[in-house]
Design an enzyme around this catalytic site. Structure first.
Site, mmCIF file in Angstrom:
data_model
loop_
_atom_site.group_PDB
_atom_site.id
_atom_site.type_symbol
_atom_site.label_atom_id
_atom_site.label_comp_id
_atom_site.label_asym_id
_atom_site.label_seq_id
_atom_site.Cartn_x
_atom_site.Cartn_y
_atom_site.Cartn_z
ATOM 1 C CB ALA A 103 44.512 23.406 -20.979
ATOM 2 N N GLY A 146 42.947 18.839 -18.901
ATOM 3 C CA GLY A 146 41.684 19.300 -19.468
ATOM 4 C C GLY A 146 41.023 18.256 -20.354
ATOM 5 C CD GLU A 149 40.144 19.527 -15.552
ATOM 6 O OE1 GLU A 149 40.814 20.088 -16.438
ATOM 7 O OE2 GLU A 149 40.046 19.978 -14.403
ATOM 8 C CD GLU A 169 45.329 19.216 -14.611
ATOM 9 O OE1 GLU A 169 45.588 18.159 -13.988
ATOM 10 O OE2 GLU A 169 44.320 19.352 -15.302
HETATM 11 C C1 HXC Z 1 50.429 21.851 -25.851
HETATM 12 C C2 HXC Z 1 51.079 19.701 -26.288
HETATM 13 C C3 HXC Z 1 50.362 19.224 -25.172
HETATM 14 C C4 HXC Z 1 49.648 20.182 -24.398
HETATM 15 C C5 HXC Z 1 51.311 17.542 -26.113
HETATM 16 N N1 HXC Z 1 51.659 18.628 -26.843
HETATM 17 N N2 HXC Z 1 50.535 17.886 -25.094
HETATM 18 N N3 HXC Z 1 51.105 20.999 -26.629
HETATM 19 N N4 HXC Z 1 49.732 21.470 -24.786
HETATM 20 N N5 HXC Z 1 48.901 19.836 -23.363
HETATM 21 C C6 HXC Z 1 52.497 18.673 -28.038
HETATM 22 C C7 HXC Z 1 53.968 18.511 -27.713
HETATM 23 O O1 HXC Z 1 54.514 19.746 -27.317
HETATM 24 C C8 HXC Z 1 54.498 18.039 -29.049
HETATM 25 O O2 HXC Z 1 54.612 19.113 -29.957
HETATM 26 C C9 HXC Z 1 53.377 17.163 -29.564
HETATM 27 O O3 HXC Z 1 52.198 17.568 -28.870
HETATM 28 C C10 HXC Z 1 53.614 15.686 -29.296
HETATM 29 O O4 HXC Z 1 53.857 15.514 -27.904
HETATM 30 P P1 HXC Z 1 55.091 14.716 -27.318
HETATM 31 O O5 HXC Z 1 55.271 15.159 -25.915
HETATM 32 O O6 HXC Z 1 56.266 14.805 -28.227
HETATM 33 O O7 HXC Z 1 54.522 13.209 -27.368
HETATM 34 P P2 HXC Z 1 54.914 11.979 -26.434
HETATM 35 O O8 HXC Z 1 56.381 11.974 -26.159
HETATM 36 O O9 HXC Z 1 54.304 10.794 -27.079
HETATM 37 O O10 HXC Z 1 54.178 12.263 -25.042
HETATM 38 C C11 HXC Z 1 52.777 12.284 -24.969
HETATM 39 C C12 HXC Z 1 52.326 12.958 -23.647
HETATM 40 C C13 HXC Z 1 53.009 14.316 -23.497
HETATM 41 C C14 HXC Z 1 52.712 12.035 -22.474
HETATM 42 C C15 HXC Z 1 50.801 13.082 -23.677
HETATM 43 O O11 HXC Z 1 52.792 15.070 -24.698
HETATM 44 C C16 HXC Z 1 52.539 15.133 -22.358
HETATM 45 O O12 HXC Z 1 52.880 14.881 -21.212
HETATM 46 N N6 HXC Z 1 51.742 16.173 -22.652
HETATM 47 C C17 HXC Z 1 51.267 17.107 -21.647
HETATM 48 C C18 HXC Z 1 50.190 16.492 -20.823
HETATM 49 C C19 HXC Z 1 49.725 17.437 -19.740
HETATM 50 O O13 HXC Z 1 50.488 17.880 -18.867
HETATM 51 N N7 HXC Z 1 48.439 17.814 -19.779
HETATM 52 C C20 HXC Z 1 47.833 18.718 -18.838
HETATM 53 C C21 HXC Z 1 47.897 20.090 -19.398
HETATM 54 S S1 HXC Z 1 47.415 21.263 -18.218
HETATM 55 P P3 HXC Z 1 56.044 19.738 -30.390
HETATM 56 O O14 HXC Z 1 55.675 20.697 -31.474
HETATM 57 O O15 HXC Z 1 56.582 20.409 -29.176
HETATM 58 O O16 HXC Z 1 56.858 18.564 -30.830
HETATM 59 C C22 HXC Z 1 45.791 21.265 -18.277
HETATM 60 C C23 HXC Z 1 45.214 22.246 -17.341
HETATM 61 C C24 HXC Z 1 43.767 22.015 -17.210
HETATM 62 O O17 HXC Z 1 45.145 20.566 -18.982
HETATM 63 C C25 HXC Z 1 43.204 23.143 -16.454
HETATM 64 C C26 HXC Z 1 41.829 23.378 -16.861
HETATM 65 C C27 HXC Z 1 41.509 23.090 -18.226
#
Ligand code: HXC
Length: 295
Positions: A103, A146, A149, A169
């Site tokens: 998400a 997400g 999911e 999460e």
């Molecule tokens: C918003 C995101 C994002 C996310 C990545 N980006 N994941 N933006 N929401 N979930 C954005 C980053 O901010 C960045 O933009 C760009 O995508 C590239 O990501 P990087 O982090 O620079 O890439 P990298 O270093 O290669 O790392 C990849 C990654 C990391 C390991 C996947 O991006 C990461 O950990 N992302 C979050 C994963 C996560 O926690 N997902 C769960 C979300 S919570 P900018 O513009 O800042 O450079 C969720 C809740 C579900 O899903 C509940 C019900 C649906």
């Protein structure tokens, strides 16, 4: 201008003969069934154009599932559900890095309890799990939070060797909110699901296959074409009976064994009321290919 457009379309159609991925000219990708899409590419694939393709396309944010994107996925699914030609849907991510990194954390970070509870945040996500037509997730890269999911809401998961599945999460101070604790546990068992949900650490495509989350793993460049191939096979069967089979398998996730077996038997009996059951068995006896009419 019109002549130029026709020429470009011809060129793209010639390319589509080479690759099923390019089956619909790129010119019409952002616009499908009269809908304009900003975050996804929508097209049809397969020799008979009977496979609906939805490609998440927000690469700068690793296909993070913002409200706009999920709204578009819902619209595209509704279009494909209504499209009589489409027998199966493939959901994938653009590029090779991410299926969906979850998400949209930036969008979520400012939300308050009364907003998410009162507005029933994420309620429109369940649409994917409620489709009648089968959906294959072709997971090309990160499927986190997400992202994992929505892959699990699909009926079949194929993965590229580069795919990673995780529920991170917990590291954000929250828990999975779109089925992560439930569907993952049913798919891989309690110990691995608990480990993934509590540590937040991802697993590889191979580990996901071993655990039963994923049915097949492919080299990245073969993933989508293999998913389309499977989707074409599904789409070659009776849509009516495919929907019965999908409903019966899904019932196994909700019912006791006794209830599930009874439900299955009733649907099996119901298939005898269809023309397609008659046709399928007659074709076997007459040693010919069945011509299903979805009736
Ligand atoms: C918003 C995101 C994002 C996310 C990545 N980006 N994941 N933006 N929401 N979930 C954005 C980053 O901010 C960045 O933009 C760009 O995508 C590239 O990501 P990087 O982090 O620079 O890439 P990298 O270093 O290669 O790392 C990849 C990654 C990391 C390991 C996947 O991006 C990461 O950990 N992302 C979050 C994963 C996560 O926690 N997902 C769960 C979300 S919570 P900018 O513009 O800042 O450079 C969720 C809740 C579900 O899903 C509940 C019900 C649906």
């Amino acid at each position: 201008m019109a002549a130029l457009r026709v020429t470009v379309q011809k060129l793209l159609q010639a390319r589509s003969a080479v690759s099923p991925l390019l089956a619909v000219p790129a010119l019409s990708r952002a616009c499908h069934h009269g809908h304009h899409f900003e975050y996804i590419n929508v097209s049809k694939a397969g020799e008979k154009q009977n496979v609906g393709m939805i490609e998440l396309n927000r690469p700068k944010a690793l296909n993070a599932l913002c409200d706009g994107l999920m709204g578009e996925v819902k619209t595209a699914l509704e279009d494909f559900e209504a499209d009589k030609e489409v027998g199966c849907i493939v959901l994938t991510g653009s590029g090779q890095k991410a299926f969906a990194a979850g998400a949209d954390i930036k969008e979520m970070s400012i939300r308050k309890f009364q907003e998410v509870f009162g507005g029933n945040f994420l309620s429109n996500w369940s649409h994917l799990a409620d489709t009648t037509k089968p959906v294959i997730a072709a997971v090309n890269g990160y499927a986190l939070g997400g992202g994992c999911e929505i892959a699990m809401m699909c009926d079949i998961i194929y993965a590229s060797e580069k795919a990673r599945f995780g529920q991170p999460e917990i590291a954000l101070g929250t828990i999975p909110g779109a089925g992560g604790t439930q569907r993952l546990t049913r798919a891989v068992g309690k110990s691995l699901a608990m480990e993934m949900v509590l540590t937040g650490l991802p697993i590889t495509a191979q580990e996901a296959q071993q655990a039963g989350l994923v049915s097949k793993v492919f080299p990245p460049d073969q993933l989508v074409s293999e998913a389309i191939k499977a989707a074409e096979k599904i789409a070659s069967h009776s849509k009516l009976v495919v929907a019965m089979a999908k409903e019966a398998v899904n019932a196994s996730q909700e019912m006791t064994l006794r209830e599930g077996v009874h439900f299955e038997k009733r649907l099996f009996h119901a298939s005898f009321a269809t023309n397609d059951r008659k046709e399928g068995m007659a074709a076997f006896v007459e040693k010919r290919k069945a011509e299903f009419t979805d009736s």
